[in-house]
Design a protein around this motif. Sequence first.
Motif, short mmCIF file in Angstrom:
data_model
loop_
_atom_site.label_atom_id
_atom_site.label_comp_id
_atom_site.label_asym_id
_atom_site.label_seq_id
_atom_site.Cartn_x
_atom_site.Cartn_y
_atom_site.Cartn_z
N ASN A 122 -25.56 -12.04 -46.23
CA ASN A 122 -26.21 -11.32 -47.31
C ASN A 122 -25.14 -11.13 -48.38
O ASN A 122 -24.53 -10.09 -48.48
CB ASN A 122 -26.75 -9.99 -46.80
N ARG B 35 -29.73 -10.83 -53.43
CA ARG B 35 -28.64 -11.25 -52.56
C ARG B 35 -28.80 -12.72 -52.22
O ARG B 35 -29.91 -13.24 -52.20
CB ARG B 35 -28.63 -10.42 -51.27
N ARG C 101 -23.22 -10.96 -52.03
CA ARG C 101 -23.45 -10.33 -53.33
C ARG C 101 -23.53 -11.33 -54.46
O ARG C 101 -24.23 -11.12 -55.43
CB ARG C 101 -22.34 -9.33 -53.63
N GLU D 48 -28.92 9.37 -51.28
CA GLU D 48 -28.67 9.00 -49.89
C GLU D 48 -29.58 7.86 -49.45
O GLU D 48 -29.15 6.92 -48.78
CB GLU D 48 -28.86 10.20 -48.97
N LYS E 282 -30.94 5.59 -51.40
CA LYS E 282 -30.50 4.37 -52.08
C LYS E 282 -29.29 3.77 -51.39
O LYS E 282 -29.19 2.55 -51.21
CB LYS E 282 -30.16 4.65 -53.54
N ILE E 283 -28.35 4.60 -50.95
CA ILE E 283 -27.17 4.12 -50.24
C ILE E 283 -27.58 3.46 -48.93
O ILE E 283 -27.11 2.38 -48.58
CB ILE E 283 -26.17 5.27 -50.00
N GLU E 284 -28.51 4.09 -48.20
CA GLU E 284 -29.00 3.50 -46.94
C GLU E 284 -29.67 2.17 -47.18
O GLU E 284 -29.44 1.21 -46.44
CB GLU E 284 -29.99 4.46 -46.26
N SER F 226 -29.18 0.12 -49.69
CA SER F 226 -28.19 -0.86 -50.11
C SER F 226 -27.42 -1.40 -48.91
O SER F 226 -27.15 -2.60 -48.82
CB SER F 226 -27.20 -0.24 -51.10
N GLU F 227 -27.07 -0.50 -47.99
CA GLU F 227 -26.34 -0.93 -46.79
C GLU F 227 -27.22 -1.79 -45.89
O GLU F 227 -26.74 -2.69 -45.22
CB GLU F 227 -25.80 0.28 -46.04
N ALA F 228 -28.52 -1.51 -45.87
CA ALA F 228 -29.46 -2.29 -45.06
C ALA F 228 -29.92 -3.55 -45.78
O ALA F 228 -30.76 -4.28 -45.27
CB ALA F 228 -30.66 -1.44 -44.67
N ASN F 229 -29.39 -3.77 -46.99
CA ASN F 229 -29.69 -4.96 -47.79
C ASN F 229 -31.17 -5.09 -48.13
O ASN F 229 -31.74 -6.17 -48.08
CB ASN F 229 -29.21 -6.22 -47.07
N LYS F 230 -31.80 -3.98 -48.46
CA LYS F 230 -33.21 -4.00 -48.79
C LYS F 230 -33.45 -3.92 -50.29
O LYS F 230 -34.59 -3.96 -50.74
CB LYS F 230 -33.94 -2.86 -48.09
#
Length: 129
Positions: A100, A57, A102, A43, A45-47, A49-53
Motif C-alpha cells: 500500500n 494508494r 504512498r 482519531e 481519520k488517523i485510524e 489512514s493507518e488501515a489504508n482506507k
Amino acid sequence: MRILNLKNLIFSGFLTAISFTNISAQDAWINISQDQKIPKLLELKIEMSEANKIGDRYKIQLFYGDNNEASEVFKDYESKHSYPAMIDYETPNYKVYVGNFRNRLEADRALLEIKENFPGAFIPKPKRR
C-alpha cells in the motif's frame, strides 16, 4: 490631473485619520471554541489512514483468477517477500495485491524486487475513494 490630485488628497486624509486612532490588535481577546466531536474525528481519520482506507494508494497486483490459485500465489509470495499482501474478491475472480504505497516511486522499487519471482506483476492505476 485634478482627479489624481483629488484621489491623493483623499487617500492621505484617510491615512492621517487612521494614524490618530489608537488601534491595537493586542488589545482584543479572541476566544476559540472547539466542538467536542473534532478530537474524535481526528482519531477516526488517523485510524482510517493507518488501515489504508482513505487516499489514493498504489498496490502491486500479482494474480487474477480463482480462489485456490489465489491462495497458492498468496502463500508463495508471503514465503519470499515482506511487503503486506491481501486477497481481494471482485466478481467473479480473486486478485492478490501487495503493499500500500504512498507514491509511484515506492511501488516501482518494490515491483523490481517482486518481478524476480512474479514476472506477471504490475501496478494498476489507483482507485479514487
